[in-house]
Design an enzyme around this catalytic site. Structure first.
Site, PDB file in Angstrom:
ATOM      1  N   SER A 150      -3.135  -1.383   2.437  1.00 46.83           N
ATOM      2  CA  SER A 150      -3.936  -0.732   3.464  1.00 46.83           C
ATOM      3  C   SER A 150      -4.709  -1.774   4.279  1.00 46.83           C
ATOM      4  O   SER A 150      -4.103  -2.632   4.907  1.00 46.83           O
ATOM      5  CB  SER A 150      -4.872   0.302   2.821  1.00 46.83           C
ATOM      6  OG  SER A 150      -5.502   1.115   3.778  1.00 46.83           O
ATOM      7  N   ASP A 256       1.783   9.358   6.127  1.00 48.42           N
ATOM      8  CA  ASP A 256       0.646   8.448   6.291  1.00 48.42           C
ATOM      9  C   ASP A 256       0.443   8.156   7.775  1.00 48.42           C
ATOM     10  O   ASP A 256       1.407   7.832   8.478  1.00 48.42           O
ATOM     11  CB  ASP A 256       0.951   7.148   5.539  1.00 48.42           C
ATOM     12  CG  ASP A 256      -0.170   6.141   5.551  1.00 48.42           C
ATOM     13  OD1 ASP A 256      -1.195   6.366   6.235  1.00 48.42           O
ATOM     14  OD2 ASP A 256      -0.039   5.111   4.859  1.00 48.42           O
ATOM     15  N   HIS A 286      -1.316   8.535   2.488  1.00 46.99           N
ATOM     16  CA  HIS A 286      -1.857   7.193   2.352  1.00 46.99           C
ATOM     17  C   HIS A 286      -2.598   7.033   1.016  1.00 46.99           C
ATOM     18  O   HIS A 286      -3.345   7.911   0.595  1.00 46.99           O
ATOM     19  CB  HIS A 286      -2.835   6.911   3.499  1.00 46.99           C
ATOM     20  CG  HIS A 286      -3.344   5.510   3.528  1.00 46.99           C
ATOM     21  ND1 HIS A 286      -2.623   4.483   4.076  1.00 46.99           N
ATOM     22  CD2 HIS A 286      -4.504   4.955   3.076  1.00 46.99           C
ATOM     23  CE1 HIS A 286      -3.317   3.358   3.966  1.00 46.99           C
ATOM     24  NE2 HIS A 286      -4.451   3.614   3.361  1.00 46.99           N
TER      25      HIS A 286
END
Length: 317
Positions: A150, A256, A286
Protein backbone atom coordinates in the site's frame (compact mmCIF):
# COMPACT_ATOMS: atom_id res chain seq x y z
CA UNK A 1 -20.23 -8.43 10.47
CA UNK A 2 -16.78 -9.66 11.43
CA UNK A 3 -15.85 -8.96 15.06
CA UNK A 4 -12.48 -7.38 14.33
CA UNK A 5 -13.01 -5.30 11.19
CA UNK A 6 -16.24 -3.87 9.74
CA UNK A 7 -16.54 -4.79 6.07
CA UNK A 8 -17.69 -1.25 5.31
CA UNK A 9 -15.32 1.25 6.85
CA UNK A 10 -13.47 4.41 5.88
CA UNK A 11 -10.48 5.98 7.56
CA UNK A 12 -12.45 9.19 7.22
CA UNK A 13 -14.99 7.90 9.77
CA UNK A 14 -12.43 7.17 12.47
CA UNK A 15 -12.22 10.69 13.85
CA UNK A 16 -8.61 11.76 13.46
CA UNK A 17 -5.07 10.41 13.16
CA UNK A 18 -4.76 9.20 16.76
CA UNK A 19 -8.19 7.59 16.53
CA UNK A 20 -7.15 5.79 13.35
CA UNK A 21 -4.04 4.43 15.01
CA UNK A 22 -5.94 3.26 18.09
CA UNK A 23 -8.80 1.78 16.06
CA UNK A 24 -6.55 -0.26 13.79
CA UNK A 25 -4.54 -1.53 16.76
CA UNK A 26 -7.71 -2.43 18.67
CA UNK A 27 -9.11 -4.29 15.68
CA UNK A 28 -5.91 -6.28 15.32
CA UNK A 29 -6.04 -7.17 19.02
CA UNK A 30 -9.65 -8.32 18.65
CA UNK A 31 -8.62 -10.46 15.71
CA UNK A 32 -5.97 -12.23 17.78
CA UNK A 33 -8.42 -12.79 20.66
CA UNK A 34 -10.97 -14.24 18.25
CA UNK A 35 -8.38 -16.59 16.77
CA UNK A 36 -8.72 -15.01 13.32
CA UNK A 37 -5.17 -13.72 13.40
CA UNK A 38 -2.59 -16.23 14.54
CA UNK A 39 0.85 -15.33 15.81
CA UNK A 40 3.52 -16.65 13.43
CA UNK A 41 5.70 -19.52 14.61
CA UNK A 42 9.15 -17.96 14.83
CA UNK A 43 10.85 -21.18 15.89
CA UNK A 44 14.21 -21.29 14.13
CA UNK A 45 14.12 -17.54 13.48
CA UNK A 46 16.04 -14.82 15.31
CA UNK A 47 13.91 -11.68 15.67
CA UNK A 48 15.66 -8.55 16.87
CA UNK A 49 15.01 -4.84 17.16
CA UNK A 50 17.44 -2.55 15.38
CA UNK A 51 18.04 1.15 14.84
CA UNK A 52 18.66 2.52 11.35
CA UNK A 53 20.47 5.86 10.85
CA UNK A 54 19.08 8.53 8.51
CA UNK A 55 20.56 11.45 6.59
CA UNK A 56 19.20 14.01 9.08
CA UNK A 57 20.66 12.32 12.16
CA UNK A 58 17.49 10.57 13.24
CA UNK A 59 17.22 6.87 14.05
CA UNK A 60 14.47 4.63 12.68
CA UNK A 61 13.19 1.60 14.49
CA UNK A 62 13.25 -1.66 12.63
CA UNK A 63 12.81 -5.39 13.12
CA UNK A 64 15.00 -8.10 11.58
CA UNK A 65 14.07 -11.72 10.99
CA UNK A 66 16.95 -14.06 10.13
CA UNK A 67 17.58 -17.80 10.17
CA UNK A 68 18.77 -19.17 13.49
CA UNK A 69 21.18 -21.39 11.57
CA UNK A 70 23.44 -18.41 10.94
CA UNK A 71 23.54 -19.05 7.21
CA UNK A 72 23.54 -15.71 5.43
CA UNK A 73 20.86 -15.46 2.78
CA UNK A 74 19.21 -12.85 0.53
CA UNK A 75 17.98 -9.58 2.03
CA UNK A 76 14.44 -8.21 1.72
CA UNK A 77 13.66 -4.71 3.06
CA UNK A 78 9.97 -4.09 3.73
CA UNK A 79 7.88 -0.91 4.22
CA UNK A 80 4.49 -1.32 5.92
CA UNK A 81 1.16 0.18 4.82
CA UNK A 82 -1.04 2.55 6.78
CA UNK A 83 -1.80 5.59 4.62
CA UNK A 84 1.51 7.27 5.58
CA UNK A 85 0.03 7.96 9.03
CA UNK A 86 0.02 4.59 10.83
CA UNK A 87 1.22 1.00 10.68
CA UNK A 88 4.14 -1.06 11.94
CA UNK A 89 6.65 -3.55 10.46
CA UNK A 90 5.13 -6.58 12.19
CA UNK A 91 2.20 -6.54 9.76
CA UNK A 92 4.61 -8.41 7.45
CA UNK A 93 5.47 -11.05 10.05
CA UNK A 94 3.51 -13.94 8.46
CA UNK A 95 5.38 -13.32 5.21
CA UNK A 96 8.67 -12.91 7.05
CA UNK A 97 8.18 -16.28 8.74
CA UNK A 98 7.55 -17.98 5.39
CA UNK A 99 10.43 -16.27 3.56
CA UNK A 100 12.95 -16.82 6.35
CA UNK A 101 12.09 -20.47 6.99
CA UNK A 102 11.56 -21.65 3.43
CA UNK A 103 13.87 -19.41 1.40
CA UNK A 104 16.50 -18.44 3.97
CA UNK A 105 15.77 -14.74 3.45
CA UNK A 106 16.71 -12.14 6.05
CA UNK A 107 13.83 -9.67 6.32
CA UNK A 108 14.22 -6.09 7.57
CA UNK A 109 10.98 -4.27 8.39
CA UNK A 110 11.44 -0.51 8.59
CA UNK A 111 9.45 1.78 10.90
CA UNK A 112 9.73 4.86 8.71
CA UNK A 113 8.48 8.19 10.07
CA UNK A 114 4.79 8.93 9.51
CA UNK A 115 2.56 11.97 9.09
CA UNK A 116 1.37 14.38 10.28
CA UNK A 117 4.37 14.57 12.61
CA UNK A 118 6.64 14.06 9.60
CA UNK A 119 5.45 15.21 6.19
CA UNK A 120 6.57 14.41 2.65
CA UNK A 121 9.31 13.66 1.69
CA UNK A 122 10.48 12.38 5.10
CA UNK A 123 9.11 8.86 4.59
CA UNK A 124 10.60 8.74 1.09
CA UNK A 125 14.02 9.75 2.41
CA UNK A 126 13.73 7.20 5.22
CA UNK A 127 13.03 4.47 2.68
CA UNK A 128 16.04 5.43 0.57
CA UNK A 129 18.31 5.70 3.61
CA UNK A 130 17.26 2.32 5.01
CA UNK A 131 18.42 0.57 1.84
CA UNK A 132 21.95 1.71 2.61
CA UNK A 133 21.95 -0.04 6.01
CA UNK A 134 22.76 -3.74 6.09
CA UNK A 135 21.50 -5.91 8.97
CA UNK A 136 23.38 -8.87 10.40
CA UNK A 137 22.64 -12.20 8.80
CA UNK A 138 22.16 -10.96 5.24
CA UNK A 139 24.19 -11.41 2.08
CA UNK A 140 22.79 -9.01 -0.55
CA UNK A 141 24.99 -10.64 -3.20
CA UNK A 142 22.56 -13.58 -3.02
CA UNK A 143 19.62 -11.27 -3.60
CA UNK A 144 18.58 -7.77 -2.52
CA UNK A 145 14.85 -7.04 -2.71
CA UNK A 146 12.89 -3.93 -1.72
CA UNK A 147 9.23 -4.52 -0.85
CA UNK A 148 6.20 -2.69 0.45
CA UNK A 149 2.44 -2.79 0.88
CA UNK A 150 0.00 0.00 0.00
CA UNK A 151 1.67 3.26 1.13
CA UNK A 152 4.76 1.16 1.76
CA UNK A 153 4.56 -0.01 -1.84
CA UNK A 154 4.73 3.63 -2.86
CA UNK A 155 7.93 4.00 -0.84
CA UNK A 156 9.40 0.75 -2.16
CA UNK A 157 8.78 1.70 -5.79
CA UNK A 158 10.27 5.15 -5.26
CA UNK A 159 13.26 3.81 -3.35
CA UNK A 160 13.90 1.27 -6.11
CA UNK A 161 13.90 3.96 -8.80
CA UNK A 162 16.12 6.18 -6.66
CA UNK A 163 18.59 3.33 -6.04
CA UNK A 164 18.94 2.81 -9.79
CA UNK A 165 19.58 6.48 -10.47
CA UNK A 166 22.06 6.79 -7.58
CA UNK A 167 23.99 3.57 -8.32
CA UNK A 168 23.21 1.97 -4.96
CA UNK A 169 25.86 -0.58 -3.98
CA UNK A 170 25.19 -3.42 -3.63
CA UNK A 171 22.49 -3.02 -6.28
CA UNK A 172 18.91 -4.13 -5.87
CA UNK A 173 18.04 -7.39 -7.61
CA UNK A 174 14.26 -7.27 -7.20
CA UNK A 175 11.13 -5.35 -6.21
CA UNK A 176 7.94 -6.70 -4.60
CA UNK A 177 4.85 -4.47 -4.43
CA UNK A 178 1.65 -5.50 -2.64
CA UNK A 179 -1.47 -3.42 -3.51
CA UNK A 180 0.75 -0.37 -4.06
CA UNK A 181 -0.23 3.29 -4.26
CA UNK A 182 1.76 4.53 -7.26
CA UNK A 183 0.13 7.72 -8.51
CA UNK A 184 -2.12 10.43 -7.13
CA UNK A 185 -5.49 10.43 -8.96
CA UNK A 186 -4.96 14.04 -10.06
CA UNK A 187 -1.57 13.23 -11.61
CA UNK A 188 -2.47 10.31 -13.87
CA UNK A 189 -0.92 10.90 -17.31
CA UNK A 190 -3.42 11.44 -20.13
CA UNK A 191 -2.41 8.29 -22.00
CA UNK A 192 -3.25 6.14 -18.97
CA UNK A 193 -6.56 7.74 -18.03
CA UNK A 194 -8.65 5.34 -20.18
CA UNK A 195 -7.15 2.51 -18.13
CA UNK A 196 -7.42 4.22 -14.74
CA UNK A 197 -10.92 3.33 -13.59
CA UNK A 198 -10.65 1.56 -10.24
CA UNK A 199 -10.41 4.76 -8.17
CA UNK A 200 -13.89 5.70 -9.39
CA UNK A 201 -15.23 2.14 -9.62
CA UNK A 202 -14.43 1.41 -5.96
CA UNK A 203 -14.83 4.90 -4.52
CA UNK A 204 -17.17 3.40 -1.91
CA UNK A 205 -15.14 0.24 -1.47
CA UNK A 206 -14.48 -1.79 1.65
CA UNK A 207 -11.54 -0.91 3.95
CA UNK A 208 -10.23 1.83 1.64
CA UNK A 209 -12.52 4.32 -0.09
CA UNK A 210 -12.21 7.71 -1.78
CA UNK A 211 -12.88 9.71 1.38
CA UNK A 212 -10.11 7.93 3.20
CA UNK A 213 -7.74 8.42 0.28
CA UNK A 214 -8.19 12.05 -0.64
CA UNK A 215 -11.44 13.81 0.33
CA UNK A 216 -10.66 13.48 4.02
CA UNK A 217 -8.13 15.78 5.64
CA UNK A 218 -6.94 12.79 7.65
CA UNK A 219 -4.81 10.84 5.23
CA UNK A 220 -2.72 11.57 2.16
CA UNK A 221 -4.31 14.81 1.02
CA UNK A 222 -3.39 16.97 4.01
CA UNK A 223 -1.64 14.87 6.63
CA UNK A 224 1.18 13.67 4.36
CA UNK A 225 1.31 16.95 2.38
CA UNK A 226 2.73 15.34 -0.73
CA UNK A 227 3.21 16.91 -4.14
CA UNK A 228 1.08 14.71 -6.44
CA UNK A 229 3.19 15.58 -9.50
CA UNK A 230 6.49 14.67 -7.86
CA UNK A 231 8.06 11.44 -9.07
CA UNK A 232 9.03 10.72 -5.45
CA UNK A 233 5.33 10.88 -4.49
CA UNK A 234 3.95 9.21 -7.63
CA UNK A 235 6.56 6.66 -8.81
CA UNK A 236 4.44 5.88 -11.87
CA UNK A 237 5.60 9.28 -13.18
CA UNK A 238 9.29 8.42 -12.86
CA UNK A 239 10.91 8.83 -16.29
CA UNK A 240 12.37 5.79 -17.95
CA UNK A 241 16.06 5.58 -17.14
CA UNK A 242 19.00 4.30 -19.12
CA UNK A 243 19.81 1.73 -16.42
CA UNK A 244 17.90 -1.55 -16.05
CA UNK A 245 15.13 -1.82 -13.47
CA UNK A 246 15.18 -4.95 -11.26
CA UNK A 247 12.66 -7.76 -11.89
CA UNK A 248 9.39 -6.80 -10.22
CA UNK A 249 6.58 -8.84 -8.67
CA UNK A 250 3.24 -7.09 -8.07
CA UNK A 251 0.11 -8.23 -6.21
CA UNK A 252 -3.19 -6.48 -7.04
CA UNK A 253 -6.61 -6.84 -5.43
CA UNK A 254 -9.53 -6.81 -7.87
CA UNK A 255 -11.91 -4.68 -5.75
CA UNK A 256 -9.31 -2.12 -4.70
CA UNK A 257 -9.31 1.60 -5.62
CA UNK A 258 -5.56 1.11 -6.17
CA UNK A 259 -6.03 -1.82 -8.55
CA UNK A 260 -5.13 0.15 -11.66
CA UNK A 261 -2.04 1.66 -10.03
CA UNK A 262 -0.48 -1.78 -9.99
CA UNK A 263 -1.82 -2.86 -13.39
CA UNK A 264 -0.60 0.27 -15.17
CA UNK A 265 2.78 0.20 -13.45
CA UNK A 266 3.32 -3.45 -14.40
CA UNK A 267 2.57 -2.62 -18.04
CA UNK A 268 5.01 0.31 -17.96
CA UNK A 269 7.80 -1.88 -16.60
CA UNK A 270 7.04 -4.67 -19.06
CA UNK A 271 7.22 -2.23 -21.98
CA UNK A 272 10.60 -1.09 -20.64
CA UNK A 273 11.79 -4.69 -20.92
CA UNK A 274 11.70 -5.38 -17.18
CA UNK A 275 10.86 -8.97 -16.17
CA UNK A 276 7.53 -8.78 -14.33
CA UNK A 277 5.19 -11.14 -12.51
CA UNK A 278 1.63 -10.16 -11.66
CA UNK A 279 -0.96 -11.83 -9.44
CA UNK A 280 -4.52 -10.49 -9.30
CA UNK A 281 -7.05 -11.52 -6.64
CA UNK A 282 -10.59 -10.99 -7.97
CA UNK A 283 -13.13 -9.55 -5.57
CA UNK A 284 -10.68 -8.77 -2.78
CA UNK A 285 -10.64 -5.26 -1.29
CA UNK A 286 -7.57 -3.30 -0.35
CA UNK A 287 -5.55 -4.69 2.56
CA UNK A 288 -7.43 -8.00 2.67
CA UNK A 289 -4.24 -10.05 2.98
CA UNK A 290 -3.67 -8.44 6.38
CA UNK A 291 -7.24 -7.87 7.55
CA UNK A 292 -9.03 -10.91 6.10
CA UNK A 293 -6.55 -13.80 6.40
CA UNK A 294 -9.34 -16.38 6.58
CA UNK A 295 -10.29 -15.88 2.91
CA UNK A 296 -9.02 -18.48 0.46
CA UNK A 297 -7.63 -15.78 -1.84
CA UNK A 298 -5.77 -14.20 1.08
CA UNK A 299 -4.23 -17.56 1.92
CA UNK A 300 -3.24 -17.98 -1.70
CA UNK A 301 -1.72 -14.50 -1.74
CA UNK A 302 0.50 -15.41 1.21
CA UNK A 303 1.86 -18.46 -0.60
CA UNK A 304 2.24 -16.35 -3.73
CA UNK A 305 4.55 -14.00 -1.81
CA UNK A 306 6.97 -16.87 -1.32
CA UNK A 307 6.65 -17.96 -4.96
CA UNK A 308 7.05 -14.36 -6.16
CA UNK A 309 10.18 -13.78 -4.10
CA UNK A 310 11.58 -17.12 -5.30
CA UNK A 311 10.86 -16.01 -8.86
CA UNK A 312 12.80 -12.78 -8.26
CA UNK A 313 15.74 -14.71 -6.82
CA UNK A 314 15.69 -17.07 -9.80
CA UNK A 315 15.97 -14.08 -12.17
CA UNK A 316 19.34 -13.33 -10.65
CA UNK A 317 20.60 -16.90 -10.87
Amino acid sequence: MLPYLPLKVSFADMGGIESIRKTVTAQMEEGFKAGIFKAPDLTGIIKERVQIPTRDGASLGGVVYRPESGVKGPLLVFYHGGGFVSGFPETFEPEAELLTKELGVTVLGVAYRVAPENIFPTAVNDAVDSLKWQPLGADPSKGFIVAGSSAGGNLAAGAARNSIDSNLSPPLTGVFLNVPLLVHPTAVPEKFKPHYNSEEEFKDGMILDRRGMQDSSLIVADAYQWDPTSKEASPLLWPKGSKPHPPTYIQVCGADPLRDDGLIYESILREEGVPTRLDVYPGLPHGSLNFMPMLSQSKKALVDVKDGVQWILNQKA
